[in-house]
Scaffold this active site. Structure first.
Site, PDB file in Angstrom:
ATOM      1  N   LYS A 121       0.821  -1.208   0.000  1.00 53.62           N
ATOM      2  CA  LYS A 121       0.000   0.000   0.000  1.00 53.62           C
ATOM      3  C   LYS A 121       0.858   1.262   0.000  1.00 53.62           C
ATOM      4  O   LYS A 121       1.810   1.378   0.767  1.00 53.62           O
ATOM      5  CB  LYS A 121      -0.890  -0.018   1.242  1.00 53.62           C
ATOM      6  CG  LYS A 121      -1.987   1.002   1.282  1.00 53.62           C
ATOM      7  CD  LYS A 121      -2.944   0.664   2.415  1.00 53.62           C
ATOM      8  CE  LYS A 121      -4.054   1.661   2.578  1.00 53.62           C
ATOM      9  NZ  LYS A 121      -4.848   1.922   1.400  1.00 53.62           N
ATOM     10  N   GLY A 147       6.457   0.918   5.836  1.00 46.75           N
ATOM     11  CA  GLY A 147       7.340  -0.046   5.176  1.00 46.75           C
ATOM     12  C   GLY A 147       7.412   0.170   3.676  1.00 46.75           C
ATOM     13  O   GLY A 147       8.492   0.102   3.072  1.00 46.75           O
ATOM     14  N   CYS A 148       6.285   0.457   3.075  1.00 51.52           N
ATOM     15  CA  CYS A 148       6.246   0.654   1.626  1.00 51.52           C
ATOM     16  C   CYS A 148       6.958   1.947   1.231  1.00 51.52           C
ATOM     17  O   CYS A 148       7.610   2.009   0.185  1.00 51.52           O
ATOM     18  CB  CYS A 148       4.807   0.655   1.133  1.00 51.52           C
ATOM     19  SG  CYS A 148       3.986  -0.938   1.404  1.00 51.52           S
ATOM     20  N   THR A 149       6.841   2.972   2.065  1.00 48.24           N
ATOM     21  CA  THR A 149       7.538   4.225   1.802  1.00 48.24           C
ATOM     22  C   THR A 149       9.049   4.020   1.908  1.00 48.24           C
ATOM     23  O   THR A 149       9.807   4.478   1.045  1.00 48.24           O
ATOM     24  CB  THR A 149       7.065   5.317   2.777  1.00 48.24           C
ATOM     25  OG1 THR A 149       5.657   5.536   2.574  1.00 48.24           O
ATOM     26  CG2 THR A 149       7.819   6.619   2.565  1.00 48.24           C
ATOM     27  N   ALA A 177      10.213   2.071  -1.191  1.00 48.99           N
ATOM     28  CA  ALA A 177      10.189   2.914  -2.395  1.00 48.99           C
ATOM     29  C   ALA A 177      11.341   3.920  -2.375  1.00 48.99           C
ATOM     30  O   ALA A 177      12.008   4.133  -3.397  1.00 48.99           O
ATOM     31  CB  ALA A 177       8.852   3.640  -2.502  1.00 48.99           C
TER      32      ALA A 177
END
Length: 157
Positions: free
Chosen positions: A39, A44-46, A49
């Site tokens: 998401k 974590g995704c930030t 990325a």
């Protein structure tokens, strides 16, 4: 059916963050680092990325493109990309077709609730579009550096 090492990536079109239809076959002639994440805008995704962003030039120097994939909308991808200055495409997999092809659409559990979602994973495709390496159930810390090392080894051969 799940893609396995040595097999060609599926040829399906998805919308990217700019509203363009994109297929993995568009990138033949380059290595593709395809990473699936749950998401946009989550911690974590930030981090993941931004780690890919920070190593983008190193990957590009090895003739590789980075592509992020999640079920988020084009608008969410566009905001995520702008907020974190991401120099690579994010694909909208809202029907999770690509995620299912790579077997990363999984039953997940969080705080006692079960739901379907993306299992954080990264796949490396060779210049012919064949899967050459996969990382499943990825832990964000040091993952991008490991993927870059693997690509360096493959590109050197």
């Amino acid at each position: 059916m799940t893609i396995e090492i040595g097999q060609a990536a599926p040829d399906m079109e998805l919308l990217n963050d700019s509203g363009e239809e994109v297929s993995l076959t568009d990138f033949k002639g380059k290595y593709v680092v395809l990473y699936f994440y749950p998401k946009d805008m989550t911690p974590g995704c930030t981090t993941e990325a931004c780690d890919f962003r920070d190593q983008h030039e190193s990957f590009a120097g090895l003739d590789a493109v980075i592509i992020g994939v999640s079920p988020d909308s084009r608008d969410k991808h566009e905001k995520f990309k702008q907020k974190h200055d991401l120099p690579f495409q994010l694909l909208v997999d809202d029907e999770h077709k690509l995620a299912e092809a790579f077997d990363v659409w999984k039953l997940k559990k969080n705080f006692g609730k079960e739901y379907m979602g993306i299992e954080r994973s990264t796949f490396l495709l060779d210049k012919e579009g064949r899967l050459v390496k996969e990382w499943r159930k990825v832990k964000v810390k040091d993952h991008v550096a490991e993927a870059l090392r693997e690509l360096e080894q493959i590109a050197a051969n």
